[in-house]
Design a protein around this motif. Structure first.
Motif, PDB file in Angstrom:
ATOM      1  N   PHE A 193       0.806  -1.224   0.000  1.00 42.23           N
ATOM      2  CA  PHE A 193       0.000   0.000   0.000  1.00 42.23           C
ATOM      3  C   PHE A 193       0.843   1.280   0.000  1.00 42.23           C
ATOM      4  N   GLY A 194       2.151   1.099   0.045  1.00 40.10           N
ATOM      5  CA  GLY A 194       3.006   2.269   0.015  1.00 40.10           C
ATOM      6  C   GLY A 194       2.918   3.116   1.261  1.00 40.10           C
ATOM      7  N   PHE A 195       2.413   2.520   2.354  1.00 44.30           N
ATOM      8  CA  PHE A 195       2.308   3.266   3.602  1.00 44.30           C
ATOM      9  C   PHE A 195       3.634   3.144   4.356  1.00 44.30           C
ATOM     10  N   ARG A 196       4.531   4.074   4.010  1.00 44.35           N
ATOM     11  CA  ARG A 196       5.904   3.922   4.458  1.00 44.35           C
ATOM     12  C   ARG A 196       6.047   4.118   5.962  1.00 44.35           C
ATOM     13  N   LYS A 197       5.203   4.936   6.532  1.00 46.00           N
ATOM     14  CA  LYS A 197       5.307   5.213   7.972  1.00 46.00           C
ATOM     15  C   LYS A 197       5.138   3.942   8.817  1.00 46.00           C
ATOM     16  N   ALA A 198       4.453   2.945   8.251  1.00 43.73           N
ATOM     17  CA  ALA A 198       4.265   1.698   8.994  1.00 43.73           C
ATOM     18  C   ALA A 198       5.608   1.117   9.422  1.00 43.73           C
ATOM     19  N   LEU A 199       6.625   1.328   8.557  1.00 40.88           N
ATOM     20  CA  LEU A 199       7.939   0.755   8.882  1.00 40.88           C
ATOM     21  C   LEU A 199       8.530   1.369  10.150  1.00 40.88           C
ATOM     22  N   THR A 200       8.129   2.598  10.440  1.00 41.29           N
ATOM     23  CA  THR A 200       8.732   3.265  11.599  1.00 41.29           C
ATOM     24  C   THR A 200       8.300   2.624  12.916  1.00 41.29           C
ATOM     25  N   VAL A 201       7.147   1.910  12.916  1.00 45.08           N
ATOM     26  CA  VAL A 201       6.665   1.338  14.181  1.00 45.08           C
ATOM     27  C   VAL A 201       6.943  -0.161  14.291  1.00 45.08           C
ATOM     28  N   ARG A 202       7.534  -0.740  13.256  1.00 50.80           N
ATOM     29  CA  ARG A 202       7.707  -2.188  13.247  1.00 50.80           C
ATOM     30  C   ARG A 202       8.547  -2.658  14.427  1.00 50.80           C
ATOM     31  N   LYS A 203       9.643  -1.960  14.662  1.00 49.72           N
ATOM     32  CA  LYS A 203      10.529  -2.367  15.734  1.00 49.72           C
ATOM     33  C   LYS A 203       9.873  -2.186  17.108  1.00 49.72           C
ATOM     34  N   SER A 204       9.253  -1.034  17.305  1.00 47.68           N
ATOM     35  CA  SER A 204       8.682  -0.813  18.631  1.00 47.68           C
ATOM     36  C   SER A 204       7.545  -1.804  18.897  1.00 47.68           C
ATOM     37  N   LEU A 205       6.759  -2.143  17.874  1.00 52.00           N
ATOM     38  CA  LEU A 205       5.706  -3.134  18.071  1.00 52.00           C
ATOM     39  C   LEU A 205       6.292  -4.510  18.407  1.00 52.00           C
ATOM     40  N   GLY A 206       7.377  -4.866  17.720  1.00 55.91           N
ATOM     41  CA  GLY A 206       8.017  -6.153  18.001  1.00 55.91           C
ATOM     42  C   GLY A 206       8.514  -6.225  19.438  1.00 55.91           C
ATOM     43  N   LEU A 207       9.144  -5.135  19.871  1.00 56.02           N
ATOM     44  CA  LEU A 207       9.677  -5.120  21.246  1.00 56.02           C
ATOM     45  C   LEU A 207       8.542  -5.141  22.275  1.00 56.02           C
ATOM     46  N   ILE A 208       7.479  -4.410  21.984  1.00 58.73           N
ATOM     47  CA  ILE A 208       6.360  -4.377  22.932  1.00 58.73           C
ATOM     48  C   ILE A 208       5.682  -5.751  22.999  1.00 58.73           C
ATOM     49  N   ALA A 209       5.598  -6.436  21.870  1.00 57.23           N
ATOM     50  CA  ALA A 209       5.053  -7.802  21.882  1.00 57.23           C
ATOM     51  C   ALA A 209       5.866  -8.673  22.836  1.00 57.23           C
ATOM     52  N   LEU A 210       7.184  -8.497  22.793  1.00 58.79           N
ATOM     53  CA  LEU A 210       8.041  -9.296  23.687  1.00 58.79           C
ATOM     54  C   LEU A 210       7.811  -8.922  25.155  1.00 58.79           C
ATOM     55  N   VAL A 211       7.563  -7.645  25.407  1.00 58.75           N
ATOM     56  CA  VAL A 211       7.277  -7.223  26.791  1.00 58.75           C
ATOM     57  C   VAL A 211       6.027  -7.940  27.306  1.00 58.75           C
ATOM     58  N   TYR A 212       4.953  -7.955  26.504  1.00 59.34           N
ATOM     59  CA  TYR A 212       3.724  -8.633  26.931  1.00 59.34           C
ATOM     60  C   TYR A 212       3.945 -10.142  27.083  1.00 59.34           C
ATOM     61  N   ALA A 213       4.709 -10.712  26.133  1.00 60.52           N
ATOM     62  CA  ALA A 213       4.962 -12.151  26.204  1.00 60.52           C
ATOM     63  C   ALA A 213       5.757 -12.483  27.467  1.00 60.52           C
ATOM     64  N   SER A 214       6.701 -11.612  27.834  1.00 63.41           N
ATOM     65  CA  SER A 214       7.495 -11.854  29.038  1.00 63.41           C
ATOM     66  C   SER A 214       6.621 -11.770  30.287  1.00 63.41           C
ATOM     67  N   LEU A 215       5.735 -10.784  30.301  1.00 65.59           N
ATOM     68  CA  LEU A 215       4.808 -10.659  31.430  1.00 65.59           C
ATOM     69  C   LEU A 215       3.946 -11.919  31.538  1.00 65.59           C
ATOM     70  N   HIS A 216       3.507 -12.404  30.383  1.00 68.09           N
ATOM     71  CA  HIS A 216       2.691 -13.617  30.302  1.00 68.09           C
ATOM     72  C   HIS A 216       3.457 -14.796  30.913  1.00 68.09           C
ATOM     73  N   LEU A 217       4.733 -14.914  30.563  1.00 65.25           N
ATOM     74  CA  LEU A 217       5.553 -16.019  31.069  1.00 65.25           C
ATOM     75  C   LEU A 217       5.825 -15.872  32.567  1.00 65.25           C
ATOM     76  N   ILE A 218       6.167 -14.659  32.985  1.00 60.29           N
ATOM     77  CA  ILE A 218       6.467 -14.436  34.407  1.00 60.29           C
ATOM     78  C   ILE A 218       5.235 -14.742  35.260  1.00 60.29           C
ATOM     79  N   ASN A 219       4.073 -14.341  34.772  1.00 57.70           N
ATOM     80  CA  ASN A 219       2.831 -14.628  35.482  1.00 57.70           C
ATOM     81  C   ASN A 219       2.601 -16.132  35.592  1.00 57.70           C
ATOM     82  N   PHE A 220       2.882 -16.825  34.496  1.00 55.19           N
ATOM     83  CA  PHE A 220       2.696 -18.282  34.464  1.00 55.19           C
ATOM     84  C   PHE A 220       3.642 -18.980  35.450  1.00 55.19           C
ATOM     85  N   VAL A 221       4.903 -18.605  35.377  1.00 53.09           N
ATOM     86  CA  VAL A 221       5.913 -19.265  36.215  1.00 53.09           C
ATOM     87  C   VAL A 221       5.762 -18.848  37.680  1.00 53.09           C
ATOM     88  N   GLY A 222       5.550 -17.554  37.899  1.00 50.57           N
ATOM     89  CA  GLY A 222       5.550 -17.039  39.265  1.00 50.57           C
ATOM     90  C   GLY A 222       4.209 -17.141  39.958  1.00 50.57           C
TER      91      GLY A 222
END
Lengths: 239, 334
Positions: A79-108
């Motif tokens: 779609f040529g929506f170039r700005k989307a690329l600017t958030v790709r990294k931050s979304l990836g990192l935030i996904a990992l933050v939620y996944a880590s919280l999910h794991l810590i909750n499970f284990v702890g």
């Protein structure tokens, strides 16, 4: 850092917002569920079963944010929506933050750090736990190498490495699907469908077909096939 | 657990609780025998029934509520079960419910069920019986002494609670209906009211919800029909006004808002077994050694605690109920 597109946008607040407003909106938006969870926790308002509340909110958000991060590249290439690329990294990192919280909750909170029980009860008997934890492990090297420095160092291998996110996406969807009851498969199947779509549009022939048809429909706006690797120009295939 | 001879059918803790509970209800020791066979009548000064559910008060008349259900505030005769574990709070029990007729979100069921009106209500006992019955709540309260039972509830999803139910053994009702000799199973059916139960308007499960027990399971003294909890009538989200409680089986067996009890000679179809036969068997006895296909059943989380506890065979009622399954393959008959 994808969020910092260099331009004279920093000279005025309006220019800054024009350059970076999208990044801030998406990043803060993706962090909102975390803030909400923190607010509820601080007020002792996590419901009858806080373990379950944290589990569901962190897991569901991790999956949605990961899918959003996977939508960035096709939004640009098709779609040529170039700005989307600017958030790709931050979304990836935030996904990992939620996944880590999910794991810590499970284990702890869920298993009380009883690793023997986790192994017996969860790992040996719950395939969906294996799928979910493997997905999280896959995201860790991607987070570590998400800096500009690592991008330079790895060159074309950076892109190869970061294709692991496709495997992580598939495992996360399986994780959600496998734990769902027969009567509740609708939601995980929706995510599975979205993921399938996001992976299919990456297939070069499909992508080219889509680009051709898009331009025919909405006029000639050539998509800017470009990713974050501006530091080291590489022939892009738009993965 | 203490060994109890199979013949000695009422476990001591149930007895004790019942006595203490009657005392708590304001019944004098001298009238205990009377109270045990007729609904206790409370004097107007001690009658907290005026504070009971308004709809029920209107439908039945406050004076018709049995003593065991007439407390103004959540009341139990004890603060723990016979294993020494604390009762779950009223708020926990009434805000964490699996009742797909209203919502698949356990914490949303309470509000979704607010518009359900269980009064008046009738239960019919039908099928292979010599004496078919149609009972309204008043009949049920008059015929059967409502007593407290402190039971653990173990959900197939691996969480659990300790709940002070009020109810009566289903065996009493079945004896009144007088099952024919060929009757071998008991089928239970939940009310079908898609207008009031929005979940029934979707096809997530086949409605109405159905469950079943073998007749000898249903006749077991631990199996009760619940009418209340914490000294009050059941809330809508718990399956008002009457539900099954079978404490040694996973929670989904304890069908809610029952309208039909049918004696049959063949194994009744059950809702979850129909939805996923490999995951939910007809028996569904709590068993830490038989895994659910998607997870282990060896441990559980008690609501209100973090960390896990080991799941007990037959949910801790093995001494009372294991003999029902002597010689049976519990893994095949999960």
């Amino acid at each position: 850092m994808s969020g910092r597109i260099r331009s004279d946008g920093r000279s005025s607040p309006v220019g800054y917002l024009r350059e970076h407003g999208f990044w801030w909106a998406v990043t803060l938006g993706a962090l909102t569920p975390l803030a909400w969870l923190g607010w509820r926790a601080a007020n002792g308002d996590l419901g009858v079963d806080p373990v379950n509340t944290i589990n569901n909110l962190s897991g569901r958000t991790a999956m949605i944010v990961l899918l959003l991060s996977l939508a960035c590249t096709p939004l640009n290439t098709i779609f040529g929506f170039r700005k989307a690329l600017t958030v790709r990294k931050s979304l990836g990192l935030i996904a990992l933050v939620y996944a880590s919280l999910h794991l810590i909750n499970f284990v702890g909170l869920d298993y009380g750090f009883d690793f023997g029980l986790i192994f017996q009860d969860a790992v040996l008997n719950k395939p969906y736990i294996l799928a979910g934890s493997t997905a999280l492990l896959l995201l860790i090297p991607l987070a570590i190498t998400s800096t500009r420095g690592w991008m330079k160092r790895l060159g074309r291998n950076w892109k190869r490495l970061h294709r692991l996110v496709y495997a992580a996406g598939v495992l996360v969807v399986l994780h959600f699907l496998w734990q769902a009851k027969a009567a509740e498969r609708e939601e995980p199947l929706i995510y599975a469908g979205v993921l399938a779509l996001l992976l299919i549009v990456r297939i070069p022939s499909v992508r080219r077909w889509l680009v051709t048809h898009r331009t025919r429909l909405v006029g000639p706006k050539p998509p800017r096939v470009q990713t974050m690797q501006r530091a080291k120009p590489v022939k892009q295939s738009g993965d | 657990m203490v060994k109890i001879a199979p013949a000695e059918i009422t476990p001591e803790h149930v007895f004790l609780n019942r006595r203490q509970f009657m005392a708590a209800a304001g019944v004098t020791a001298g009238s205990l025998a009377l109270a045990a066979c007729s609904p206790a009548t409370l004097s107007s000064t001690s009658a907290p029934a005026a504070n009971a559910e308004p709809a029920l008060t209107t439908a039945l008349g406050a004076e018709k509520l049995p003593a065991a259900l007439a407390f103004a505030q959540p009341t139990a005769s004890t603060s723990q079960d016979e294993l020494g574990d604390p009762l779950n709070q009223f708020q926990e029990i009434t805000n964490y419910n699996n009742f797909y007729e209203f919502s698949t979100n356990k914490e949303a069921v309470a509000s979704e069920a607010a518009g359900f009106n269980p009064y008046p209500w009738q239960v019919q006992v039908t099928g292979l019986v010599n004496n078919p019955l149609v009972l309204d709540l008043d009949d049920i309260y008059k015929r059967y002494t409502q007593e407290e039972r402190i039971y653990r509830l173990r959900c197939v999803e691996a969480w659990s609670m300790v709940i002070p139910w009020v109810g009566f053994p289903i065996s009493a009702l079945l004896k009144d209906a007088d099952p024919k000799s060929e009757a071998q199973y008991v089928k239970f059916v939940t009310v079908y009211r898609p207008d009031e139960m929005r979940g029934q308007r979707s096809s997530i499960l086949k409605w109405p919800y159905q469950e079943g027990l073998r007749l000898d399971e249903a006749m077991h003294p631990l199996a009760i029909l619940g009418t209340g909890m914490y000294g009050k009538p059941l809330t809508n989200q718990q399956g008002a006004p009457i539900r099954l409680v079978v404490p040694w089986k996973y929670g989904f067996k304890s069908i809610k808002s029952v309208v039909t009890i049918e004696l049959t000679d063949s194994i009744p179809a059950t809702t979850w077994n129909n939805a996923a036969p490999n995951e939910y068997g007809f028996y569904a006895n709590v068993n830490p050694e038989v895994n659910h296909p998607r997870w282990s059943q060896a441990s559980e989380r008690r609501i209100g605690e973090s960390g896990r506890r080991n799941t007990l065979m037959f949910n801790g009622y093995a001494d009372e109920v294991a003999s029902l399954y002597a010689g049976m393959d519990l893994s095949g008959n999960f």
